[in-house]
Design a protein around this motif. Structure first.
Motif, PDB file in Angstrom:
ATOM      1  N   GLN A  79      -6.255   5.700  -2.186  1.00  0.00           N
ATOM      2  CA  GLN A  79      -6.315   5.185  -0.822  1.00  0.00           C
ATOM      3  C   GLN A  79      -5.838   3.737  -0.770  1.00  0.00           C
ATOM      4  O   GLN A  79      -5.060   3.356   0.111  1.00  0.00           O
ATOM      5  N   ILE A  83      -2.643   2.005   1.277  1.00  0.00           N
ATOM      6  CA  ILE A  83      -2.754   0.907   2.241  1.00  0.00           C
ATOM      7  C   ILE A  83      -1.796  -0.230   1.875  1.00  0.00           C
ATOM      8  O   ILE A  83      -1.052  -0.738   2.719  1.00  0.00           O
ATOM      9  N   GLN A 121      -4.416  -4.660  10.855  1.00  0.00           N
ATOM     10  CA  GLN A 121      -5.180  -3.422  10.745  1.00  0.00           C
ATOM     11  C   GLN A 121      -5.275  -2.972   9.285  1.00  0.00           C
ATOM     12  O   GLN A 121      -6.336  -2.537   8.820  1.00  0.00           O
ATOM     13  N   MET A 122      -4.183  -3.089   8.545  1.00  0.00           N
ATOM     14  CA  MET A 122      -4.210  -2.667   7.141  1.00  0.00           C
ATOM     15  C   MET A 122      -4.991  -3.638   6.269  1.00  0.00           C
ATOM     16  O   MET A 122      -5.658  -3.232   5.306  1.00  0.00           O
ATOM     17  N   GLN A 125      -8.346  -2.525   6.793  1.00  0.00           N
ATOM     18  CA  GLN A 125      -8.591  -1.308   6.020  1.00  0.00           C
ATOM     19  C   GLN A 125      -8.970  -1.634   4.580  1.00  0.00           C
ATOM     20  O   GLN A 125      -9.819  -0.968   3.984  1.00  0.00           O
ATOM     21  N   ASP A 128     -12.519  -2.699   4.652  1.00  0.00           N
ATOM     22  CA  ASP A 128     -13.369  -1.516   4.844  1.00  0.00           C
ATOM     23  C   ASP A 128     -13.446  -0.686   3.566  1.00  0.00           C
ATOM     24  O   ASP A 128     -14.491  -0.099   3.248  1.00  0.00           O
ATOM     25  N   TRP A 129     -12.324  -0.624   2.862  1.00  0.00           N
ATOM     26  CA  TRP A 129     -12.279   0.100   1.579  1.00  0.00           C
ATOM     27  C   TRP A 129     -13.270  -0.511   0.597  1.00  0.00           C
ATOM     28  O   TRP A 129     -14.038   0.200  -0.062  1.00  0.00           O
TER      29      TRP A 129
END
Length: 215
Positions: A79, A83, A121-122, A125, A128-129
């Motif tokens: 993941q 990203i 946004q990435m 991410q 968040d990861w």
């Protein structure tokens, strides 16, 4: 850059200033717009970065046994790579030319805002990861392995946090040079470089194996 156009020396700091920027289209308006959206986005995500920086998660995640970690980590690393790969594509030369225009051509305002928003946004991410991993309830012997896994995104996160204010500062310096009328040629380049510390994979693997042995 076209020195005959009006010059704005500061990156817009809010929506009102961005609207004025787009109404007047001064020198390097494309880059000013891009930097403005990035700065606003970075500020919006700051609470998540603070949690990440302090190394904790506000969430209570699932309980995971040490023996389950290898497959889980493999999935999470895939993941993270996806990203980071997307970030590289969004800031790559092809995407930049489509958004900012070829030399001598105007940029596409909607595409520039989209490009900057997607980068933020990435970046979010990635945070968040990391938060997702830190929320896992693992045996104490496996906690260090989880913390090391989170470090795989440490450089991309730090790189983006440096890139955004540097992009704005370099642009404002370039515009000040133009306004001074020295005739000096100014070129703006934007590049992100993502790496993994050489020692990290080996250290992580060793710690993961130790956690599994102690399970």
């Amino acid at each position: 850059m076209d020195s005959e156009k009006p010059t704005v020396l500061q990156v817009p700091r809010d929506l009102s200033e961005r609207r004025s920027l787009l109404a007047n289209r001064p020198v390097a308006w494309e880059y000013l717009l891009f930097a403005s959206v990035l700065l606003e986005g970075l500020a919006r995500v700051e609470p998540k970065w603070r949690d990440y920086h302090l190394g904790y998660s506000m969430r209570i995640g699932p309980q995971v046994a040490a023996r389950e970690l290898p497959l889980l980590v493999q999935d999470r690393m895939s993941q993270a790579q996806a990203i980071v790969g997307n970030m590289m594509r969004v800031i790559g030369p092809t995407a930049q030319e489509a958004a900012f225009g070829a030399p001598g051509e105007p940029g596409d305002a909607a595409l520039i805002e989209h490009m900057a928003s997607r980068l933020v946004q990435m970046y979010e991410q990635l945070l968040d990861w990391a938060d997702d991993l830190l929320s896992l309830r693992v045996p104490e012997a496996a906690r260090r392995a989880v913390e090391l896994c989170v470090k795989f995104v440490e450089q991309p996160v730090s790189e983006f946090r440096v890139f955004v204010p540097k992009c704005a500062a370099d642009l404002e310096a370039a515009l000040t040079t133009i306004a001074a009328g020295t005739g000096e040629q100014v070129h703006i380049t934007m590049q992100l470089t993502f790496t993994v510390p050489d020692e990290l994979p080996g250290e992580f693997k060793k710690e993961l194996e130790r956690a599994i042995e102690q399970a």
